[in-house]
Design a protein around this motif. Structure first.
Motif, short mmCIF file in Angstrom:
data_model
loop_
_atom_site.label_atom_id
_atom_site.label_comp_id
_atom_site.label_asym_id
_atom_site.label_seq_id
_atom_site.Cartn_x
_atom_site.Cartn_y
_atom_site.Cartn_z
N VAL A 28 51.62 2.74 5.46
CA VAL A 28 52.21 2.01 4.14
C VAL A 28 51.02 1.33 3.52
O VAL A 28 50.31 0.62 4.09
CB VAL A 28 53.34 0.83 4.49
CG1 VAL A 28 53.66 0.30 3.26
CG2 VAL A 28 54.43 1.65 5.21
N LEU A 29 50.93 1.89 2.16
CA LEU A 29 49.70 1.40 1.50
C LEU A 29 50.03 0.09 0.43
O LEU A 29 51.14 -0.04 -0.05
CB LEU A 29 49.16 2.57 0.46
CG LEU A 29 48.75 3.85 1.07
CD1 LEU A 29 48.44 4.56 0.15
CD2 LEU A 29 47.76 3.41 2.26
N TYR A 30 49.18 -1.07 0.51
CA TYR A 30 49.16 -2.03 -0.47
C TYR A 30 49.00 -1.55 -1.74
O TYR A 30 48.14 -0.93 -1.80
CB TYR A 30 48.26 -2.96 -0.05
CG TYR A 30 48.29 -4.28 -0.97
CD1 TYR A 30 49.23 -5.33 -0.69
CD2 TYR A 30 47.44 -4.55 -1.89
CE1 TYR A 30 49.34 -6.38 -1.64
CE2 TYR A 30 47.60 -5.54 -2.86
CZ TYR A 30 48.49 -6.47 -2.49
OH TYR A 30 48.71 -7.64 -3.35
N PRO A 31 49.97 -2.11 -2.66
CA PRO A 31 49.81 -1.36 -4.03
C PRO A 31 48.68 -1.86 -4.66
O PRO A 31 48.66 -2.54 -5.87
CB PRO A 31 51.13 -1.67 -4.72
CG PRO A 31 51.53 -2.94 -3.94
CD PRO A 31 51.17 -2.69 -2.75
N ASN A 32 47.41 -1.61 -4.41
CA ASN A 32 46.29 -2.25 -5.22
C ASN A 32 45.83 -1.33 -6.36
O ASN A 32 46.69 -0.41 -6.71
CB ASN A 32 45.14 -2.49 -4.09
CG ASN A 32 44.62 -0.96 -3.58
OD1 ASN A 32 45.11 0.12 -4.09
ND2 ASN A 32 43.50 -1.01 -2.62
N GLN A 33 44.85 -1.82 -7.01
CA GLN A 33 44.23 -1.10 -8.31
C GLN A 33 44.11 0.53 -7.95
O GLN A 33 44.37 1.18 -8.89
CB GLN A 33 43.05 -1.68 -8.69
CG GLN A 33 42.74 -1.16 -10.19
CD GLN A 33 43.95 -1.41 -11.15
OE1 GLN A 33 44.73 -2.29 -11.11
NE2 GLN A 33 44.36 -0.30 -12.04
N HIS A 34 43.57 0.69 -6.87
CA HIS A 34 43.11 1.99 -6.65
C HIS A 34 44.43 3.06 -6.64
O HIS A 34 44.56 3.95 -6.80
CB HIS A 34 42.46 2.20 -5.21
CG HIS A 34 42.13 3.55 -4.80
ND1 HIS A 34 41.16 3.99 -5.68
CD2 HIS A 34 42.59 4.47 -3.90
CE1 HIS A 34 40.90 5.54 -5.11
NE2 HIS A 34 41.86 5.56 -4.00
N VAL A 35 45.71 2.53 -5.74
CA VAL A 35 46.73 3.28 -5.72
C VAL A 35 47.47 3.41 -7.09
O VAL A 35 47.92 4.41 -7.45
CB VAL A 35 47.74 2.56 -4.97
CG1 VAL A 35 49.28 3.08 -4.80
CG2 VAL A 35 47.23 2.42 -3.46
N ARG A 36 47.27 2.32 -7.90
CA ARG A 36 47.86 2.46 -9.26
C ARG A 36 46.94 3.27 -10.27
O ARG A 36 47.68 4.16 -11.08
CB ARG A 36 48.01 1.19 -10.12
CG ARG A 36 48.86 0.12 -9.49
CD ARG A 36 49.18 -1.26 -10.33
NE ARG A 36 47.80 -1.84 -9.98
CZ ARG A 36 47.71 -2.76 -9.11
NH1 ARG A 36 48.77 -2.96 -8.25
NH2 ARG A 36 46.72 -3.63 -9.15
N ASN A 37 45.69 3.60 -10.02
CA ASN A 37 44.91 4.41 -10.67
C ASN A 37 45.07 6.00 -10.02
O ASN A 37 45.16 6.98 -11.11
CB ASN A 37 43.44 4.33 -10.42
CG ASN A 37 43.03 2.79 -11.36
OD1 ASN A 37 43.57 2.45 -12.06
ND2 ASN A 37 41.82 2.47 -10.66
N VAL A 38 44.97 6.21 -8.94
CA VAL A 38 45.25 7.60 -8.57
C VAL A 38 46.68 8.18 -8.48
O VAL A 38 46.84 9.27 -8.68
CB VAL A 38 44.71 8.02 -7.17
CG1 VAL A 38 43.26 7.46 -7.02
CG2 VAL A 38 45.30 7.11 -5.91
N GLY A 39 47.58 7.17 -8.47
CA GLY A 39 48.97 7.63 -8.46
C GLY A 39 49.56 8.00 -6.95
O GLY A 39 48.69 8.16 -6.10
N SER A 40 50.88 7.94 -7.04
CA SER A 40 51.61 8.23 -5.71
C SER A 40 51.29 9.68 -4.99
O SER A 40 51.02 9.82 -3.82
CB SER A 40 53.11 8.11 -5.79
OG SER A 40 53.63 8.85 -6.58
N GLY A 41 51.20 10.61 -5.92
CA GLY A 41 50.94 12.01 -5.48
C GLY A 41 49.80 12.14 -5.00
O GLY A 41 49.54 12.72 -3.71
N THR A 42 48.58 11.57 -5.59
CA THR A 42 47.34 11.54 -4.95
C THR A 42 47.14 10.87 -3.59
O THR A 42 46.75 11.16 -2.38
CB THR A 42 46.13 11.34 -5.86
OG1 THR A 42 46.55 12.11 -6.94
CG2 THR A 42 44.61 11.03 -5.28
N ALA A 43 47.74 9.78 -3.68
CA ALA A 43 47.84 8.76 -2.25
C ALA A 43 48.56 9.66 -0.95
O ALA A 43 47.90 9.66 -0.14
CB ALA A 43 48.64 7.58 -2.63
#
Length: 144
Positions: free
Chosen positions: A23-38
């Motif tokens: 489970v990933l913390y919704p940091n700026q990187h996750v917001r930038n790359v999006g859930s598909g890339t994550a």
């Protein structure tokens, strides 16, 4: 022995592919790359962890558990066989039979426990995936 090793490797890989995922913390990187890339990055890190774990002795630990169980059960079986055989004046033969039976039972139990006893990914597997994700800019906060 090859069949046993192949079976053990398949079980380890399947266990590594278990439904648990980080489970990933919704940091700026996750917001930038999006859930598909994550999700793709998580999958890649999990594949790398599976390859690492399967190449570094995880199969051997299951077989080692079987050997330890066999030795312990063989000793107990020999003692029980000798005690029972002493009653009928055939302690040596009974001890050998008890050791063989106890060893076979212990090996089977140890192998099954080693292969199927752990239902989730190992700590090494999880730590590998977590580190891989951190190196990509994610912040794993747990496993579901």
């Amino acid at each position: 022995m090859r069949v046993l090793s192949a079976l053990a490797l398949n079980v380890v890989v399947i266990a590594g592919c278990a439904s648990q995922r980080p489970v990933l913390y919704p940091n700026q990187h996750v917001r930038n790359v999006g859930s598909g890339t994550a999700d793709r990055d998580i999958d890649e890190c999990m594949r790398r962890a599976e390859a690492y774990v399967s190449s570094n002795g995880q199969v051997g630990s299951a077989v080692e558990g079987a050997a330890t169980g066999a030795a312990t059960s063989a000793t107990i079986g020999a003692a029980a066989g000798a005690a029972g055989g002493a009653v009928v004046c055939r302690a040596g033969t009974s001890a050998a039979i008890g050791a063989a039976g106890g060893g076979a039972a212990g090996a089977t139990r140890g192998l099954i426990h080693g292969l199927f006893g752990n239902r989730g990914p190992s700590a090494v597997y999880k730590n590998f995936v977590n580190r891989c994700l951190r190196e990509k800019g994610y912040d794993p906060i747990g496993w579901d």
